[in-house]
Design an enzyme around this catalytic site. Structure first.
Site, mmCIF file in Angstrom:
data_model
loop_
_atom_site.group_PDB
_atom_site.id
_atom_site.type_symbol
_atom_site.label_atom_id
_atom_site.label_comp_id
_atom_site.label_asym_id
_atom_site.label_seq_id
_atom_site.Cartn_x
_atom_site.Cartn_y
_atom_site.Cartn_z
ATOM 1 C CB CYS A 194 -19.456 11.958 -7.898
ATOM 2 S SG CYS A 194 -18.439 13.326 -7.293
ATOM 3 C CB CYS B 260 -15.727 16.838 -13.020
ATOM 4 S SG CYS B 260 -15.312 17.367 -11.338
ATOM 5 C CB CYS C 195 -15.968 12.733 -13.992
ATOM 6 S SG CYS C 195 -15.798 11.362 -12.832
ATOM 7 C CB CYS D 75 -3.859 5.151 -6.777
ATOM 8 S SG CYS D 75 -2.184 5.476 -7.379
ATOM 9 C CB CYS E 128 -1.289 7.541 -3.809
ATOM 10 S SG CYS E 128 -1.831 9.180 -4.354
ATOM 11 C CB CYS F 24 0.080 12.488 -6.695
ATOM 12 S SG CYS F 24 -0.397 11.703 -8.257
ATOM 13 N NE ARG G 114 1.455 7.914 -11.503
ATOM 14 C CZ ARG G 114 0.904 8.086 -10.307
ATOM 15 N NH1 ARG G 114 -0.400 7.986 -10.149
ATOM 16 N NH2 ARG G 114 1.674 8.387 -9.271
#
Length: 417
Positions: A65, A69, A72, A109, A142, A202, A272
């Site tokens: 990626c 972040c 992550c 998801c 999702c 979400c 959740r």
């Protein structure tokens, strides 16, 4: 306790607590913890009965990626030895999803690492959604693909997506300390795009990154203002090879207080229990079911969770039941708005204000179902199911508490769902 009685009364009326009340929940003592959980449980049962919704993650594209972040394991510069692969084919993703559906998952998801999808990526995900829905009638899907450009949310909706995940993660005030390659406002914009297109929004948070109580309250209040239908609460797993590898700031008791605060602020939405529950809640996971009404089943994006059967046993042993595919997750006053908006009928979208009085308690009767840029449906990394020692000390790298996922999507080994 006057505070808890007030919060229960407000939760049953869908009335927003004050910031002072939310902060007071986080400041309660361990001696008061069971009272806090019991109070949050009254609100949870009012709107969701004893149902637990199961969600299942499929990592469509892992690692590599360009975003930075800090939490992550898939981030730019991460040295975490995670699985790295490009896009799964639609049939591969459908096969991966089938394992979760067989375990009782009601929602799949689909997550892909990256800043955001290209139009070609949206087409690719659309074919994957079609493949999953062809094999699994009634399943919710999702998508979690990062920052959305204009028109992409509508294209995902038309392709059959029911919801879109894009987490705020932390407060606006501290967001720049966690990520530099995009902004808090970028995340808010994507959640608004998804909601505006008729997708169920979400969006959640990650606790344990060194934030203050005020930061936690800020982000949960922001999620309420955005009217997210589903609020995943993740607990940071300090993945070795990431900047937050030494951030061990959570105890099981603090995790329960954070969940309770989220429930009081967001009484009638899907709260959740997401990434990090196995490491940080440990033996208190069943207690959290009295506060939340949704969990992830089995493994996560880049780390292993406890076995799916263990999750099912935990739900049953705690006196709860798995939510069936024929049951709307959200209470009627939110689901009705979703149907009027033409969201695709998953029963999870809703533009209704959370404030004011609203009729319709949940039916208590038994029922017959990232991207690094978005916070990734718990994409920051997750817990191993093996027993863990006492709470890790702050400033200590504890790679022994995190098992990198080596099974399921992107591998030749069966998942643990």
């Amino acid at each position: 306790m006057d505070l808890l009685n007030t919060l229960v009364d407000k939760g049953l009326r869908r009335e927003l607590p004050t910031r002072e009340e939310a902060l007071a929940v986080l400041a309660t003592s361990d001696d008061e913890l069971l009272d806090v959980v019991a109070a949050a449980g009254k609100v949870r049962r009012q709107w969701f009965g004893r149902r637990v919704k199961l969600n299942y993650l499929v990592n469509l594209k892992s690692g590599l990626c360009p975003e930075d972040c800090s939490y992550c394991s898939q981030r730019l510069g991460s040295k975490a030895e995670i699985l790295k692969y490009t896009w799964l084919k639609p049939e591969e993703a459908s096969q991966a999803a089938a394992a979760g559906v067989a375990g009782g998952a009601k929602r799949v998801c689909l997550v892909a690492s990256g800043r955001g999808p290209t139009d070609r990526d949206v087409d690719r995900v659309g074919k994957t959604i079609a493949a999953i829905k062809e094999q699994n009638e009634g399943i919710e899907v999702c998508a979690c693909l990062g920052l959305l450009s204009d028109g992409q949310a509508e294209r995902l909706r038309d392709a059959g997506a029911d919801a879109y995940n894009h987490n705020l993660n932390t407060s606006e005030a501290t967001y720049g300390q966690i990520t530099k390659t995009h902004t808090y406002a970028d995340r808010v914009d994507t959640v608004q795009k998804a909601h505006g297109a008729g997708l169920s929004a979400c969006s959640g948070l990650i606790a344990g990154m060194g934030e203050t109580d005020e930061d936690l309250v800020d982000v949960v209040f922001s999620l309420r203002e955005l009217d997210a239908d589903s609020v995943p609460v993740n607990f940071l797993i300090p993945f070795e090879g990431t900047p937050l590898a030494k951030e061990w700031n959570l105890t099981p008791q603090r995790c329960l207080r954070i969940l309770a605060m989220a429930r009081f602020v967001c009484p009638d939405v899907e709260v959740r229990l997401a990434g990090g529950r196995e490491v940080h809640l440990r033996s208190l996971q069943p207690l959290a079911l009295h506060v939340v009404n949704s969990i992830f089943l089995g493994d996560y994006l880049t780390s292993e969770g406890q076995a799916g059967q263990t999750d099912l046993d935990m739900i049953a042993d705690a006196g709860f039941e798995v939510e069936g595919a024929g049951t709307s997750t959200l209470p009627a006053h939110r689901s009705d708005v979703a149907e009027a908006a033409g969201s695709g009928g998953c029963g999870s979208n809703g533009g209704a204000s959370l404030c004011g009085s609203g009729a319709g308690a949940a039916d208590d009767a038994p029922t017959a179902g990232c991207s690094s840029a978005c916070g990734g449906c718990s994409g920051h990394g997750h817990a191993d199911a093996t027993p863990v020692p006492a709470q890790a000390e702050a400033g200590e790298v504890r790679s022994d508490l995190v098992a990198v996922r080596r099974r399921g999507a992107g591998t030749d080994i069966a998942p643990n769902a």
